[in-house]
Design a protein around this motif. Structure first.
Motif, PDB file in Angstrom:
ATOM      1  N   MET A  21       0.843  -1.175   0.000  1.00  0.00           N
ATOM      2  CA  MET A  21       0.000   0.000   0.000  1.00  0.00           C
ATOM      3  C   MET A  21       0.893   1.244   0.000  1.00  0.00           C
ATOM      4  SD  MET A  21      -2.841   1.251   2.778  1.00  0.00           S
ATOM      5  CE  MET A  21      -1.672   1.526   4.089  1.00  0.00           C
ATOM      6  N   GLN A  22       0.464   2.232  -0.763  1.00  0.00           N
ATOM      7  CA  GLN A  22       1.185   3.494  -0.844  1.00  0.00           C
ATOM      8  C   GLN A  22       0.273   4.610  -0.340  1.00  0.00           C
ATOM      9  OE1 GLN A  22       2.313   4.515  -4.840  1.00  0.00           O
ATOM     10  NE2 GLN A  22       3.421   6.333  -4.219  1.00  0.00           N
ATOM     11  N   LEU A  23       0.829   5.500   0.480  1.00  0.00           N
ATOM     12  CA  LEU A  23       0.090   6.677   0.924  1.00  0.00           C
ATOM     13  C   LEU A  23       0.420   7.849   0.008  1.00  0.00           C
ATOM     14  CD1 LEU A  23       0.427   6.523   4.810  1.00  0.00           C
ATOM     15  CD2 LEU A  23      -1.539   5.894   3.404  1.00  0.00           C
ATOM     16  N   ILE A  24      -0.621   8.587  -0.363  1.00  0.00           N
ATOM     17  CA  ILE A  24      -0.477   9.716  -1.280  1.00  0.00           C
ATOM     18  C   ILE A  24      -1.210  10.908  -0.674  1.00  0.00           C
ATOM     19  CG2 ILE A  24      -1.078  10.580  -3.585  1.00  0.00           C
ATOM     20  CD1 ILE A  24      -1.271   7.575  -4.429  1.00  0.00           C
ATOM     21  N   THR A  25      -0.621  12.095  -0.794  1.00  0.00           N
ATOM     22  CA  THR A  25      -1.372  13.314  -0.481  1.00  0.00           C
ATOM     23  C   THR A  25      -1.566  14.062  -1.782  1.00  0.00           C
ATOM     24  OG1 THR A  25       0.623  14.561   0.043  1.00  0.00           O
ATOM     25  CG2 THR A  25      -0.512  13.511   1.885  1.00  0.00           C
ATOM     26  N   LEU A  26      -2.791  14.535  -1.977  1.00  0.00           N
ATOM     27  CA  LEU A  26      -3.162  15.225  -3.205  1.00  0.00           C
ATOM     28  C   LEU A  26      -3.800  16.553  -2.847  1.00  0.00           C
ATOM     29  CD1 LEU A  26      -3.674  14.626  -6.416  1.00  0.00           C
ATOM     30  CD2 LEU A  26      -6.026  14.523  -5.599  1.00  0.00           C
ATOM     31  N   LYS A  27      -3.233  17.630  -3.350  1.00  0.00           N
ATOM     32  CA  LYS A  27      -3.774  18.969  -3.099  1.00  0.00           C
ATOM     33  C   LYS A  27      -4.967  19.214  -4.020  1.00  0.00           C
ATOM     34  CE  LYS A  27      -2.345  23.846  -2.981  1.00  0.00           C
ATOM     35  NZ  LYS A  27      -3.230  24.201  -1.919  1.00  0.00           N
ATOM     36  N   ILE A  28      -6.071  19.672  -3.437  1.00  0.00           N
ATOM     37  CA  ILE A  28      -7.231  20.061  -4.230  1.00  0.00           C
ATOM     38  C   ILE A  28      -6.874  21.334  -4.990  1.00  0.00           C
ATOM     39  CG2 ILE A  28      -9.627  20.899  -4.130  1.00  0.00           C
ATOM     40  CD1 ILE A  28      -9.385  17.898  -3.596  1.00  0.00           C
ATOM     41  N   GLU A  29      -7.087  21.315  -6.292  1.00  0.00           N
ATOM     42  CA  GLU A  29      -6.808  22.481  -7.132  1.00  0.00           C
ATOM     43  C   GLU A  29      -8.083  23.276  -7.298  1.00  0.00           C
ATOM     44  OE1 GLU A  29      -4.753  21.764 -10.799  1.00  0.00           O
ATOM     45  OE2 GLU A  29      -3.769  19.994  -9.956  1.00  0.00           O
ATOM     46  N   LYS A  30      -8.015  24.562  -6.879  1.00  0.00           N
ATOM     47  CA  LYS A  30      -9.191  25.420  -6.956  1.00  0.00           C
ATOM     48  C   LYS A  30      -8.779  26.860  -6.689  1.00  0.00           C
ATOM     49  CE  LYS A  30     -10.615  25.435  -2.178  1.00  0.00           C
ATOM     50  NZ  LYS A  30     -10.579  26.889  -2.141  1.00  0.00           N
ATOM     51  N   ALA A  85      -4.949   6.231   0.183  1.00  0.00           N
ATOM     52  CA  ALA A  85      -4.215   4.965   0.216  1.00  0.00           C
ATOM     53  C   ALA A  85      -4.423   4.315  -1.143  1.00  0.00           C
ATOM     54  CB  ALA A  85      -4.738   4.054   1.314  1.00  0.00           C
ATOM     55  N   GLU A  86      -3.337   3.857  -1.755  1.00  0.00           N
ATOM     56  CA  GLU A  86      -3.436   3.183  -3.049  1.00  0.00           C
ATOM     57  C   GLU A  86      -2.925   1.758  -2.912  1.00  0.00           C
ATOM     58  OE1 GLU A  86      -2.412   3.832  -7.764  1.00  0.00           O
ATOM     59  OE2 GLU A  86      -1.672   5.270  -6.303  1.00  0.00           O
ATOM     60  N   THR A  87      -3.749   0.802  -3.353  1.00  0.00           N
ATOM     61  CA  THR A  87      -3.380  -0.613  -3.364  1.00  0.00           C
ATOM     62  C   THR A  87      -3.397  -1.099  -4.808  1.00  0.00           C
ATOM     63  OG1 THR A  87      -5.634  -1.475  -3.191  1.00  0.00           O
ATOM     64  CG2 THR A  87      -4.529  -0.883  -1.114  1.00  0.00           C
ATOM     65  N   GLN A  88      -3.144  -2.378  -5.009  1.00  0.00           N
ATOM     66  CA  GLN A  88      -3.234  -2.928  -6.363  1.00  0.00           C
ATOM     67  C   GLN A  88      -4.659  -2.843  -6.890  1.00  0.00           C
ATOM     68  OE1 GLN A  88      -1.584  -6.886  -6.019  1.00  0.00           O
ATOM     69  NE2 GLN A  88       0.452  -6.147  -6.584  1.00  0.00           N
TER      70      GLN A  88
END
Length: 161
Positions: A1-10, A121-124
């Motif tokens: 599992m990989q943790l990702i942070t994503l900024k909301i674009e607005k 969280a990203e999994t397969q």
């Protein structure tokens, strides 16, 4: 599992609602809920389908808000998540309870205009929203002047008598 942070674009002042739902008809039900709650509301909504074609489904009444919703939903790409962007002069406060009452809506992660990061969280198999970072850390307790400012602001903008 990989943790990702994503900024909301607005744009800085644009309000949005991020949530989780469970069915393809959510896009139409959320659209109907918004236009039935606030006549003339300007918004865009996008929903990440979690089965079948796994498309980003979308609707709305304002092309720029629709485009924001599409772009951010595609970047989030977490199954059964949805994001609503509200046009200028429209606020989550006026529609949040209505959105919560849409039968397919499972949860709301945030409703804000603050800078926001989505923790994924990203999994397969796919992606899940674990939570959000909504705005910034608190610095201190409010003092008497801060309380007066808060109370005056709420009355000035018409939310308190």
């Amino acid at each position: 599992m990989q943790l990702i942070t994503l900024k909301i674009e607005k744009p800085d002042v644009t309000n949005f609602i991020l949530g989780q739902t469970h069915f393809i008809k959510s896009v139409e039900d959320i659209h109907e809920a918004l236009v039935n709650t606030v006549p003339g509301i300007q918004f865009g909504v996008a929903f990440c389908e979690a089965s079948g074609q796994c498309l980003v489904r979308w609707s709305g009444t304002d092309s720029s808000m629709i485009e924001l919703a599409q772009r951010n939903a595609k970047a989030i790409a977490a199954g059964h998540s949805f994001i609503i962007f509200l046009g200028d002069g429209f606020y989550p406060l006026n529609v949040l309870n209505t959105i919560k009452m849409v039968p397919e809506v499972c949860r709301i992660f945030c409703a804000t205009a603050n800078p926001t990061e989505v923790i994924l969280a990203e999994t397969q198999q796919g992606r899940a929203i674990l939570g959000v970072v909504d705005g910034f850390c608190a610095n201190d307790l409010e003092g008497d002047e801060d309380i007066l400012w808060r109370k005056n602001l709420l009355r000035q903008i018409g939310y308190k008598l």
